[in-house]
Design an enzyme around this catalytic site. Structure first.
Site, PDB file in Angstrom:
ATOM      1  N   HIS A 138       0.848  -1.212   0.000  1.00  0.00           N
ATOM      2  CA  HIS A 138       0.000   0.000   0.000  1.00  0.00           C
ATOM      3  C   HIS A 138       0.868   1.240   0.000  1.00  0.00           C
ATOM      4  CE1 HIS A 138      -3.246  -2.745   1.318  1.00  0.00           C
ATOM      5  NE2 HIS A 138      -4.062  -1.814   0.847  1.00  0.00           N
ATOM      6  N   LYS A 160      -0.504   4.925   4.576  1.00  0.00           N
ATOM      7  CA  LYS A 160      -1.477   4.044   5.244  1.00  0.00           C
ATOM      8  C   LYS A 160      -1.084   3.844   6.697  1.00  0.00           C
ATOM      9  CE  LYS A 160      -3.871  -0.408   4.848  1.00  0.00           C
ATOM     10  NZ  LYS A 160      -5.182   0.112   5.240  1.00  0.00           N
TER      11      LYS A 160
HETATM   12  N1  LIG Z   1     -13.017  -0.781   3.306  1.00  0.00           N
HETATM   13  C1  LIG Z   1     -12.495  -0.318   2.181  1.00  0.00           C
HETATM   14  O1  LIG Z   1     -12.904  -0.664   1.067  1.00  0.00           O
HETATM   15  C2  LIG Z   1     -11.360   0.676   2.257  1.00  0.00           C
HETATM   16  C3  LIG Z   1     -10.777   1.207   1.112  1.00  0.00           C
HETATM   17  C4  LIG Z   1      -9.801   2.213   1.231  1.00  0.00           C
HETATM   18  C5  LIG Z   1      -9.420   2.629   2.497  1.00  0.00           C
HETATM   19  N2  LIG Z   1      -9.992   2.043   3.598  1.00  0.00           N
HETATM   20  C6  LIG Z   1      -9.695   2.496   4.945  1.00  0.00           C
HETATM   21  O2  LIG Z   1     -10.407   3.707   5.130  1.00  0.00           O
HETATM   22  C7  LIG Z   1      -9.677   4.555   6.008  1.00  0.00           C
HETATM   23  C8  LIG Z   1      -9.443   5.898   5.322  1.00  0.00           C
HETATM   24  O3  LIG Z   1      -8.559   5.723   4.241  1.00  0.00           O
HETATM   25  P1  LIG Z   1      -8.079   6.931   3.330  1.00  0.00           P
HETATM   26  O4  LIG Z   1      -7.016   6.362   2.484  1.00  0.00           O
HETATM   27  O5  LIG Z   1      -9.246   7.613   2.714  1.00  0.00           O
HETATM   28  O6  LIG Z   1      -7.418   7.862   4.466  1.00  0.00           O
HETATM   29  P2  LIG Z   1      -7.159   9.450   4.470  1.00  0.00           P
HETATM   30  O7  LIG Z   1      -6.936   9.952   3.094  1.00  0.00           O
HETATM   31  O8  LIG Z   1      -6.119   9.666   5.530  1.00  0.00           O
HETATM   32  O9  LIG Z   1      -8.544  10.045   4.973  1.00  0.00           O
HETATM   33  C9  LIG Z   1      -9.001   9.982   6.292  1.00  0.00           C
HETATM   34  C10 LIG Z   1      -9.812  11.245   6.543  1.00  0.00           C
HETATM   35  O10 LIG Z   1     -10.563  11.108   7.750  1.00  0.00           O
HETATM   36  C11 LIG Z   1     -10.512  12.382   8.409  1.00  0.00           C
HETATM   37  N3  LIG Z   1     -10.859  12.135   9.828  1.00  0.00           N
HETATM   38  C12 LIG Z   1     -10.111  11.562  10.792  1.00  0.00           C
HETATM   39  N4  LIG Z   1     -10.807  11.490  11.940  1.00  0.00           N
HETATM   40  C13 LIG Z   1     -12.047  12.030  11.697  1.00  0.00           C
HETATM   41  C14 LIG Z   1     -13.219  12.264  12.472  1.00  0.00           C
HETATM   42  N5  LIG Z   1     -13.287  11.924  13.780  1.00  0.00           N
HETATM   43  N6  LIG Z   1     -14.301  12.860  11.889  1.00  0.00           N
HETATM   44  C15 LIG Z   1     -14.274  13.236  10.595  1.00  0.00           C
HETATM   45  N7  LIG Z   1     -13.180  13.047   9.796  1.00  0.00           N
HETATM   46  C16 LIG Z   1     -12.086  12.459  10.342  1.00  0.00           C
HETATM   47  C17 LIG Z   1      -9.109  12.856   8.146  1.00  0.00           C
HETATM   48  O11 LIG Z   1      -8.985  14.210   8.377  1.00  0.00           O
HETATM   49  P3  LIG Z   1      -7.497  14.839   8.622  1.00  0.00           P
HETATM   50  O12 LIG Z   1      -6.742  14.621   7.350  1.00  0.00           O
HETATM   51  O13 LIG Z   1      -7.827  16.271   8.899  1.00  0.00           O
HETATM   52  O14 LIG Z   1      -6.918  14.095   9.783  1.00  0.00           O
HETATM   53  C18 LIG Z   1      -8.959  12.489   6.657  1.00  0.00           C
HETATM   54  O15 LIG Z   1      -9.544  13.492   5.817  1.00  0.00           O
HETATM   55  C19 LIG Z   1      -8.410   3.770   6.373  1.00  0.00           C
HETATM   56  O16 LIG Z   1      -8.635   3.068   7.577  1.00  0.00           O
HETATM   57  C20 LIG Z   1      -8.248   2.803   5.221  1.00  0.00           C
HETATM   58  O17 LIG Z   1      -7.549   1.633   5.593  1.00  0.00           O
HETATM   59  C21 LIG Z   1     -10.938   1.085   3.492  1.00  0.00           C
END
Ligand SMILES: NC(=O)c1ccc[n+]([C@@H]2O[C@H](COP(=O)([O-])OP(=O)(O)OC[C@H]3O[C@@H](n4cnc5c(N)ncnc54)[C@H](OP(=O)(O)O)[C@@H]3O)[C@@H](O)[C@H]2O)c1
Length: 228
Positions: free
Chosen positions: A135, A139
């Protein structure tokens, strides 16, 4: 539907796009107004049908607890919290809400899970196995939730006690690559899923939101995606 999206990062922003394309109203809550799930009160959520979470392993539990206590249905894509799965299942059952989660909402990965489950028979025929996952460097959790799911599915399908070893790589901007390698003295089997974009995750998560609306119960997407 009225959807509330938590996390407008790499995946969440695509979830917002896909939901809007499918004619849903999407409201986003940013982290500044939602520390510890503070924005997720019954009052704030009164017109929301489903809350979708793509945040971080350190935020997700507070978000789940607040949403479930407010009596709202939820889709959780965030990974890295599965040690709490049983406790959250009981919480959802106590509050009689609907909840669906997935380590990976992409239909392709869920097909890959079935292929890995079928290939697990190799372990009963003298093969050894390994799981590799790759990844992007940002991550936050390792191994990935998807790799842990593959590991568990193979252990259960092969009726072995031992888990396959998972090796994690974090580099560049890799969206998500998962590989299962099974090896005997005669041959080697490679199963590989390589995500080209995050769009597949977002489409699956929006389909899951449409499916969970108005339902009660605790669901894993890999058990229901064929019904969507
Ligand atoms: N299940 C699936 O299909 C799948 C697919 C892709 C990713 N994921 C998972 O999804 C998660 C997010 O991935 P990503 O790549 O999108 O991460 P990312 O780009 O870091 O996005 C996470 C976002 O959540 C925000 N955030 C954190 N705490 C919050 C809260 N309490 N309330 C509202 N917003 C909040 C962050 O804000 P800040 O930047 O301001 O901190 C950031 O904008 C990870 O755990 C990843 O492993 C799952």
């Amino acid at each position: 539907m009225n959807l509330l999206l938590l996390g407008r990062g790499k995946t969440g922003s695509l979830v917002a796009d896909v939901a809007a394309e499918r004619q849903h109203n999407v409201r986003t809550v940013e982290i500044e107004e939602n520390r510890g799930g503070a924005a997720l009160t019954a009052e704030n959520l009164c017109d929301v049908e489903v809350v979708i979470d793509f945040t971080t392993p350190s935020s997700v539990i507070a978000n789940i607890e607040a949403t479930v206590r407010a009596g709202k249905n939820m889709v959780v894509g965030t990974t890295g919290w599965y040690g709490e799965l049983d406790r959250i299942r009981h919480l959802v059952e106590r509050h009689k809400t609907g909840f669906i989660y997935a380590a990976n909402f992409s239909i392709g990965v869920n097909l890959f899970f079935d292929a890995a489950r079928a290939a697990a028979a190799a372990l009963r025929h003298g093969y050894s196995g390994q799981i590799f996952e790759r990844h992007h460097a940002h991550k936050k959790d390792a191994p990935s939730g998807t790799a842990l799911t593959i590991q568990r599915l193979i252990r259960e399908a092969s009726a072995q006690q031992e888990n396959l070893e998972i090796t994690s790589f974090r580099e560049g901007e890799v969206v998500g690559l998962h590989e299962v390698v099974l090896e005997s003295s005669n041959d080697r089997i490679y199963l590989c899923h390589d995500a080209k974009s995050r769009r597949g995750f977002a489409e699956g998560a929006v389909l899951a939101a449409e499916w969970i609306a108005g339902k009660k119960g605790f669901y894993d997407f890999k058990d229901v995606w064929r019904e969507l």
